[in-house]
Design an enzyme around this catalytic site. Structure first.
Site, PDB file in Angstrom:
ATOM      1  N   MET A  41      73.190   3.943 -45.056  1.00  0.00           N
ATOM      2  CA  MET A  41      74.557   4.023 -45.582  1.00  0.00           C
ATOM      3  C   MET A  41      75.373   2.832 -45.081  1.00  0.00           C
ATOM      4  O   MET A  41      76.169   2.945 -44.153  1.00  0.00           O
ATOM      5  CB  MET A  41      75.196   5.354 -45.176  1.00  0.00           C
ATOM      6  CG  MET A  41      74.391   6.571 -45.617  1.00  0.00           C
ATOM      7  SD  MET A  41      75.179   8.143 -45.215  1.00  0.00           S
ATOM      8  CE  MET A  41      75.048   8.141 -43.412  1.00  0.00           C
ATOM      9  N   ASP A  42      75.198   1.696 -45.717  1.00  0.00           N
ATOM     10  CA  ASP A  42      75.787   0.435 -45.259  1.00  0.00           C
ATOM     11  C   ASP A  42      77.021   0.082 -46.084  1.00  0.00           C
ATOM     12  O   ASP A  42      77.000   0.175 -47.309  1.00  0.00           O
ATOM     13  CB  ASP A  42      74.733  -0.679 -45.392  1.00  0.00           C
ATOM     14  CG  ASP A  42      75.153  -1.946 -44.678  1.00  0.00           C
ATOM     15  OD1 ASP A  42      76.092  -1.898 -43.855  1.00  0.00           O
ATOM     16  OD2 ASP A  42      74.536  -3.004 -44.940  1.00  0.00           O
ATOM     17  N   GLY A  43      78.088  -0.316 -45.398  1.00  0.00           N
ATOM     18  CA  GLY A  43      79.246  -0.859 -46.100  1.00  0.00           C
ATOM     19  C   GLY A  43      80.549  -0.104 -45.945  1.00  0.00           C
ATOM     20  O   GLY A  43      81.540  -0.439 -46.604  1.00  0.00           O
ATOM     21  N   THR A 229      72.537   0.396 -49.373  1.00  0.00           N
ATOM     22  CA  THR A 229      73.663  -0.138 -50.123  1.00  0.00           C
ATOM     23  C   THR A 229      74.136  -1.461 -49.531  1.00  0.00           C
ATOM     24  O   THR A 229      73.662  -1.905 -48.492  1.00  0.00           O
ATOM     25  CB  THR A 229      74.821   0.874 -50.136  1.00  0.00           C
ATOM     26  OG1 THR A 229      75.074   1.308 -48.782  1.00  0.00           O
ATOM     27  CG2 THR A 229      74.475   2.086 -50.978  1.00  0.00           C
ATOM     28  N   SER A 230      75.081  -2.092 -50.231  1.00  0.00           N
ATOM     29  CA  SER A 230      75.747  -3.359 -49.866  1.00  0.00           C
ATOM     30  C   SER A 230      74.886  -4.592 -50.135  1.00  0.00           C
ATOM     31  O   SER A 230      75.256  -5.693 -49.766  1.00  0.00           O
ATOM     32  CB  SER A 230      76.222  -3.365 -48.404  1.00  0.00           C
ATOM     33  OG  SER A 230      75.161  -3.632 -47.511  1.00  0.00           O
TER      34      SER A 230
END
Length: 285
Positions: A41-43, A229-230
């Site tokens: 869960m990046d960003g 993500t990101s």
């Protein structure tokens, strides 16, 4: 009157969204559905900076996005979902940020115990994976309460990786394997049945099966899809042992921006490469 109209509108939109998902999922059901999807869960912080929000707001929006993604996964029939919530490396961040994250994490852990929570809606067993001794006592106890309260749920499994890195997991599993193997040897030798190390044969060695048995993530099969993500393509010390033969999907969307279409696209890509991935897995057996 306005409030009643707003509730009615939201209800209509919700029903339309549910119908749309059923239509999309009916198409996906033609192909193989992944058993296990993992998420980095990046960003959250970048999203907050992008929209001039506080870091805490970014993380809260990230949690809301997680609930939506979990709902989509469980509606689709994905039994295992794993999320990278907090790395051991994250403890090196500013103390006030770590404290804020821990408080938010405990708040959200406690919310999982509510009757209307997503884990109760879908019969989800929650498992916290990582070195939980690194957490504060209050956060660790909250995690243990959630695991105990959902232990009998069997329809799906949510693994939340906190105080986790893959290298720490592998070292921990190797240490546990050695301790178990040493105890087995000691018992055999003390009973006269072992005849020393040589008499124990090949069983005196540690194998991959022993390691996997003691992994934090032993509750779930290896992931079929890993989504980060990101737009970053790094695994960041996440599920390195388990992800050798899974599909990696890295949309440019920041985590709070992730939506249904990203999940659908990832599953379609998985279905397109399914035969290739299965062939690779069979070669490893």
């Amino acid at each position: 009157m306005e409030e009643s109209s707003s509730v009615s509108s939201n209800s209509i939109v919700g029903c339309m969204g549910s119908v749309l998902r059923k239509c999309l999922f009916s198409i996906l059901y033609v192909g193989p559905i992944p058993h296990h999807i993992a998420f980095i869960m990046d960003g959250n912080r970048r999203y907050a900076n992008k929209h001039n929000l506080s870091e805490g707001t970014g993380h809260r929006l990230g949690f809301a996005a997680l609930i939506s993604v979990l709902k989509y996964c469980y509606e689709l029939g994905v039994k295992y979902v794993t999320v990278y919530a907090f790395s051991i490396e994250n403890f090196k961040r500013r103390p006030e940020e770590v404290q804020s994250l821990m408080e938010l994490m405990q708040e959200k852990m406690d919310s999982l115990l509510k009757e209307e929570s997503i884990v109760n809606q879908f019969g989800v067993r929650v498992h916290f994976a990582g070195d939980l001794t690194l957490l504060s006592e209050s956060v660790r106890l909250s995690a243990e309460r959630v695991m105990a309260a959902t232990a009998s749920n069997s329809k799906a499994v949510l693994s939340i990786c906190v105080a986790y890195t893959s290298s720490n997991e592998i070292v921990h599993a190797a240490q546990q394997s050695c301790e178990v193997k040493w105890d087995e040897l000691r018992i055999l030798n003390s009973s006269g049945a072992g005849y020393g190390l040589n008499g124990y044969g090949a069983n005196r060695f540690i194998g991959s099966v022993d390691i996997e048995k003691h992994m934090y993530m032993s509750v779930a099969p290896d992931p079929d899809i890993l989504i980060r993500t990101s737009g970053e393509t790094r695994l960041s010390n996440f599920l390195l042992w388990q992800s050798a033969l899974c599909l990696l999907y890295c949309p440019s969307a920041l985590w709070p921006e992730i939506g249904l279409w990203h999940l659908v696209w990832a599953v379609l890509n998985y279905q397109r490469q399914y035969r290739y991935l299965e062939k690779k897995k069979k070669k490893q057996l």
